[in-house]
Motif scaffolding. Structure first.
Motif, short mmCIF file in Angstrom:
data_model
loop_
_atom_site.label_atom_id
_atom_site.label_comp_id
_atom_site.label_asym_id
_atom_site.label_seq_id
_atom_site.Cartn_x
_atom_site.Cartn_y
_atom_site.Cartn_z
N UNK A 174 12.99 4.45 -11.56
CA UNK A 174 12.65 4.20 -10.15
C UNK A 174 12.89 2.74 -9.77
N UNK A 175 13.42 2.55 -8.56
CA UNK A 175 13.64 1.20 -8.03
C UNK A 175 13.29 1.20 -6.55
N UNK A 176 12.56 0.17 -6.09
CA UNK A 176 12.27 0.11 -4.64
C UNK A 176 13.58 -0.04 -3.86
N UNK A 177 13.63 0.56 -2.69
CA UNK A 177 14.89 0.56 -1.95
C UNK A 177 15.35 -0.86 -1.60
N UNK A 178 14.41 -1.77 -1.42
CA UNK A 178 14.78 -3.15 -1.08
C UNK A 178 15.36 -3.91 -2.27
N UNK A 179 15.17 -3.37 -3.48
CA UNK A 179 15.64 -4.07 -4.68
C UNK A 179 16.48 -3.16 -5.57
N UNK A 180 17.08 -2.16 -5.00
CA UNK A 180 17.89 -1.24 -5.79
C UNK A 180 19.13 -1.94 -6.32
N UNK A 181 19.30 -1.85 -7.63
CA UNK A 181 20.45 -2.47 -8.29
C UNK A 181 21.32 -1.45 -9.02
N UNK A 182 20.73 -0.35 -9.43
CA UNK A 182 21.42 0.65 -10.25
C UNK A 182 21.91 1.80 -9.39
N UNK A 183 22.90 2.54 -9.89
CA UNK A 183 23.38 3.71 -9.15
C UNK A 183 22.32 4.82 -9.11
N UNK A 184 22.35 5.59 -8.06
CA UNK A 184 21.41 6.70 -7.92
C UNK A 184 21.65 7.74 -9.01
N UNK A 185 20.57 8.38 -9.43
CA UNK A 185 20.63 9.44 -10.44
C UNK A 185 20.73 10.77 -9.71
N UNK A 186 21.95 11.21 -9.42
CA UNK A 186 22.15 12.43 -8.65
C UNK A 186 21.67 13.67 -9.41
N UNK A 187 21.74 13.64 -10.72
CA UNK A 187 21.23 14.79 -11.49
C UNK A 187 19.73 14.97 -11.23
N UNK A 188 18.99 13.87 -11.14
CA UNK A 188 17.57 13.95 -10.82
C UNK A 188 17.37 14.67 -9.49
N UNK A 189 18.13 14.27 -8.48
CA UNK A 189 17.96 14.85 -7.15
C UNK A 189 18.38 16.32 -7.12
N UNK A 190 19.40 16.67 -7.90
CA UNK A 190 19.80 18.08 -7.98
C UNK A 190 18.73 18.93 -8.66
N UNK A 191 18.24 18.46 -9.81
CA UNK A 191 17.33 19.28 -10.62
C UNK A 191 15.87 19.16 -10.22
N UNK A 201 0.84 -1.21 0.00
CA UNK A 201 0.00 0.00 0.00
C UNK A 201 0.88 1.26 0.00
N UNK A 202 2.12 1.11 0.40
CA UNK A 202 3.07 2.22 0.41
C UNK A 202 4.39 1.67 -0.12
N UNK A 203 5.03 2.45 -0.98
CA UNK A 203 6.30 2.03 -1.56
C UNK A 203 7.37 3.08 -1.27
N UNK A 204 8.52 2.60 -0.87
CA UNK A 204 9.69 3.46 -0.67
C UNK A 204 10.66 3.15 -1.80
N UNK A 205 11.09 4.20 -2.52
CA UNK A 205 11.89 3.98 -3.71
C UNK A 205 12.87 5.13 -3.92
N UNK A 206 13.82 4.88 -4.80
CA UNK A 206 14.79 5.89 -5.19
C UNK A 206 14.77 5.99 -6.72
N UNK A 207 15.30 7.10 -7.21
CA UNK A 207 15.44 7.27 -8.65
C UNK A 207 16.89 6.94 -9.01
N UNK A 208 17.04 5.97 -9.88
CA UNK A 208 18.37 5.52 -10.29
C UNK A 208 18.61 5.91 -11.74
N UNK A 209 19.78 5.58 -12.23
CA UNK A 209 20.10 5.85 -13.63
C UNK A 209 19.26 5.01 -14.57
N UNK A 210 18.58 3.99 -14.04
CA UNK A 210 17.67 3.15 -14.83
C UNK A 210 16.22 3.35 -14.43
#
Length: 147
Positions: free
Chosen positions: A101-118, A90-99
């Motif tokens: 969105x990925x759930x934090x429990x299954x993150x495989x790709x590097x974070x997309x820092x440009x996304x977080x900056x812009x 019902x709730x998802x925790x995720x990050x934005x990666x270079x590939x």
């Protein structure tokens, strides 16, 4: 003792923004309103972000209003992340990666820092800095597109 900051209607109080954006906007507001320097603070935050020191603060958390299978067409990023999980949520925790969105429990790709900056830091800071006639990109020490 000391000033108390009450915020309404800005990113700092929105739960669909990252902890980093909310924290930095609060700190920036406090510094501006109390006459403290803020340019070095913004440069430091930017540097810490691109070095990976703030990764724990880059998690989005969003509630799903309906079952994942019920989303069709233009699927929101939080639903895309939820689809990668093995069980319904019902709730998802995720990050934005270079590939994407990925759930934090299954993150495989590097974070997309440009996304977080812009998409997080710049808008959160520019809401305050625009009143001062400047912008995050100018003060944080570099062009965002380089990262």
């Amino acid at each position: 003792g000391g000033p108390k900051l009450v915020i309404k209607g800005l990113e700092a109080v929105r739960t669909d923004w990252t902890t980093l954006a909310r924290r930095v906007q609060r700190e920036l507001l406090m510094r501006v309103l109390t006459g403290q320097p803020y340019e070095a603070f913004l440069k430091q935050v930017r540097q810490q972000l691109v070095c990976g020191d703030l990764d724990d603060e880059l998690v989005y958390s969003k509630r799903l209003r309906r079952a994942v299978a019920d989303y069709e067409g233009n699927v929101p990023v939080h639903v895309q992340a939820a689809r990668m999980l093995d069980e319904p949520v019902r709730r998802v925790s995720y990050v934005i990666t270079t590939h994407g969105p990925e759930p934090i429990d299954k993150q495989r790709s590097p974070l997309d820092y440009e996304h977080y900056l812009t998409r997080q830091l710049a808008p959160a800071c520019d809401g305050v800095l625009s009143m001062l006639g400047t912008e995050f990109e100018r003060l944080s020490g570099g062009q965002l597109a380089l990262f």
